[in-house]
Each structure stands twice: as C-alpha cells, then as structure tokens.
Design an enzyme around this catalytic site. Structure first.
Site, short mmCIF file in Angstrom:
data_model
loop_
_atom_site.label_atom_id
_atom_site.label_comp_id
_atom_site.label_asym_id
_atom_site.label_seq_id
_atom_site.Cartn_x
_atom_site.Cartn_y
_atom_site.Cartn_z
N CYS A 119 -92.96 15.64 -6.86
CA CYS A 119 -91.95 15.07 -6.71
C CYS A 119 -91.69 14.55 -5.28
CB CYS A 119 -90.88 16.08 -6.49
SG CYS A 119 -88.99 15.88 -6.00
N ASP A 172 -91.47 19.39 -10.14
CA ASP A 172 -90.62 18.58 -9.95
C ASP A 172 -89.57 18.34 -10.20
OD1 ASP A 172 -90.45 16.09 -9.26
OD2 ASP A 172 -88.66 15.83 -11.06
N CYS A 194 -90.21 7.65 -6.49
CA CYS A 194 -88.66 8.54 -6.55
C CYS A 194 -89.64 8.38 -7.91
CB CYS A 194 -87.58 8.33 -6.73
SG CYS A 194 -86.52 8.86 -7.90
N1 DGL Z 1 -88.08 13.76 -8.38
C1 DGL Z 1 -87.11 13.24 -7.37
C2 DGL Z 1 -87.95 12.50 -6.05
O1 DGL Z 1 -89.03 12.33 -6.87
C3 DGL Z 1 -86.33 12.08 -8.06
C4 DGL Z 1 -84.88 12.93 -8.57
C5 DGL Z 1 -84.10 14.47 -7.92
O2 DGL Z 1 -82.99 13.49 -7.31
O3 DGL Z 1 -84.64 15.22 -7.64
O4 DGL Z 1 -86.99 11.82 -5.54
#
Ligand code: DGL
Length: 275
Positions: free
Chosen positions: A72, A9, A183
């Site tokens: 992610c 992530d 997210c």
């Molecule tokens: N892990 C990211 C997502 O799920 C959220 C945090 C980021 O913007 O890096 O999109």
C-alpha cells in the site's frame, strides 16, 4: 523455508502486488491482510495510517511470516522506515520499486506521479526518485476519485473516462515521459489512464518491481520456500469475506479458496518489536 510471505494493504488493491508475487514466485506461500473495513487510507491522518498498519503487521507476526510486504503506497510512505528499524524480518514497500522502474523507463528523467492525497502529500515518491537521480524532474498529482471508482468495480466506460480525463488535466502542462501509478488501485485503470496520455509515456505500476525485490531478498537471505508442494495461500479481510472474494475474482485471476474475516482492534501500544 516454509514460513509464508506476509502482504498487507488498506483493502483489495494490494492484490495487484500479490498477483505479481504469485507469478514471479509460484512456490511461495502468501498471507494477505486487507483492511477493507477502514479503507481508504489515502485521506486519513498519518497517525491513523500508522496505527492501522502496525495492527496489520502485528497480525502477520502471529502468522510467523518471514517477510513483510507493505503493498500500500499510503502505508509505505508512513511506516516503511520504522518497520525496517523495528522488525527482524525483511520489509518491502512499494514506493522505492516504483521509483526504480520509472527511472529505468524514463529517457529524459521527467517523471509524473499520481497517488492518493496521503501519498502525494508525503512527497515520498519525489524523495525516492531524487535519491536515485538528484536531477530528475517530478510532477506529483493526487487523484482522490480513482480509488472510489475502482472500489465500485468501474475500470472502463464513460464514467471512468470522464473521471480520469478531468483528474489528469493538471498534468497537461508538464512534459513527462513516465507516469508512476503510485497507488495499488490504479493499475486497474491503467488502460483508461494510458489512453489519456501521449503514446510515448511509459506507465509504471510498482507490482512487478516490488515482486522482483521480494525475490532478490528471498535469495539474498536464503529464505525461499524449498518445498515442491502446492502453496496454500491465506487471505484475511477486516471487511466482509464474501464481498472481498467476489471483488477479487472480478478484479484479477487469483485463486482464493477461502477468505477469513478478522477484526483488528485499535491498539493502545505498538505491537511486539523483534529487535
Ligand atoms: N492502498 C492504497 C494506496 O496504495 C489505496 C487505497 C487507499 O486509499 O486506502 O495508497
């Protein structure tokens, strides 16, 4: 099979997926990499997200993982397809599982999606939803203020209420019955988000369904861990290990004996390709 499952992530958010994998698959060992030093990925260019994600995958390959979970949404939107083409091990993203859950939960197939700017601009959720049901109606909204809020450890209270209320306002005109938290960070704001929605709206986080997909792939490929020994998980961060551990324990109940700080160099070329 004694090899671990690799989970990556942009930072801590993917731990919401790890928590579900640990719950559903308590025998499995996990190697987690959080790129906290370069978080957030949401506002970055696709090329940056691609480069950083491949660097994490290369690091997971050194750990000899049997599966890669891209926990992610932003990285899934950019890299999932090419990772599936290039790696020998199964690769799981978080977008398809989230879309599947939402389709199941939505009686009227009117679904809203919130995520980072990168995820929303990629249109990846709308595409995944329409692949399942071409008649589904989708409304997508970027909520760029949610990640900084969660990163500060603010999950409730006046500021969270205000940011969530103002961010969700554009969805007011749309009559949806399921909302995808597209997210990794957003499940930590789930209660506040749900309190600003009509009761009938199902609020979907991808973690549960992603862990189910991990589970079915392990059994399908017959690569589940057979040992009855207690699993030893490993956590790596590109940021500060102490900070990572503190926030992780504040966020969720994950036993994290050690966290190692690592560096991921900017790669001139893509890492090893398995096939
Ligand atoms: N892990 C990211 C997502 O799920 C959220 C945090 C980021 O913007 O890096 O999109």
């Amino acid at each position: 099979m004694s090899r671990p499952i690799g989970v990556i992530d942009s930072g801590l958010g993917g731990l919401t997926v790890v928590a579900e994998i640990m719950r559903q698959l308590p025998k499995e060992e996990i190697v987690y990499i959080g790129d906290s030093a370069r978080c957030p990925y949401g506002p970055r260019t696709m090329e940056e997200v691609r480069t950083f994600t491949w660097e994490m995958i290369a690091r997971l390959q050194r750990e000899n993982v049997k599966m890669v979970v891209i926990a992610c949404n932003t990285a899934t939107a950019v890299v999932l397809e090419e990772a599936r083409e290039r790696l020998e091990v199964p690769v799981v993203g978080v977008i398809q599982p989230g879309a599947t859950s939402a389709i199941q939960a939505s009686a009227r197939q009117h679904i809203a999606v919130i995520g980072t700017t990168g995820t929303i601009l990629s249109n990846a959720y709308a595409i995944a939803l329409q692949e399942i049901n071409s008649d589904v109606q989708v409304e997508s909204l970027a909520c760029p203020l949610f990640v900084p809020l969660v990163e500060q450890g603010i999950f409730s209270g006046d500021e969270a209420e205000r940011v969530v209320r103002e961010s969700l306002e554009p969805l007011g005109a749309f009559d949806f019955d399921a909302l995808i938290l597209g997210c990794t960070h957003y499940p930590l704001l789930k209660e506040v988000i749900a309190s600003h929605l009509p009761r009938a709206v199902a609020v979907i986080s991808s973690g549960e369904e992603t862990a189910r997909e991990v589970s079915s792939l392990l059994f399908h490929h017959n690569i589940q861990r057979k040992s009855g020994d207690k699993p030893v998980h490993r956590f790596f961060t590109t940021g500060g290990a102490v900070h990572f551990r503190e926030l992780a324990s504040q966020w969720m109940d994950i036993t994290m004996p050690t966290v190692e700080s690592i560096q991921l160099p900017m790669l001139a070329e893509r890492p090893r390709v398995d096939k």
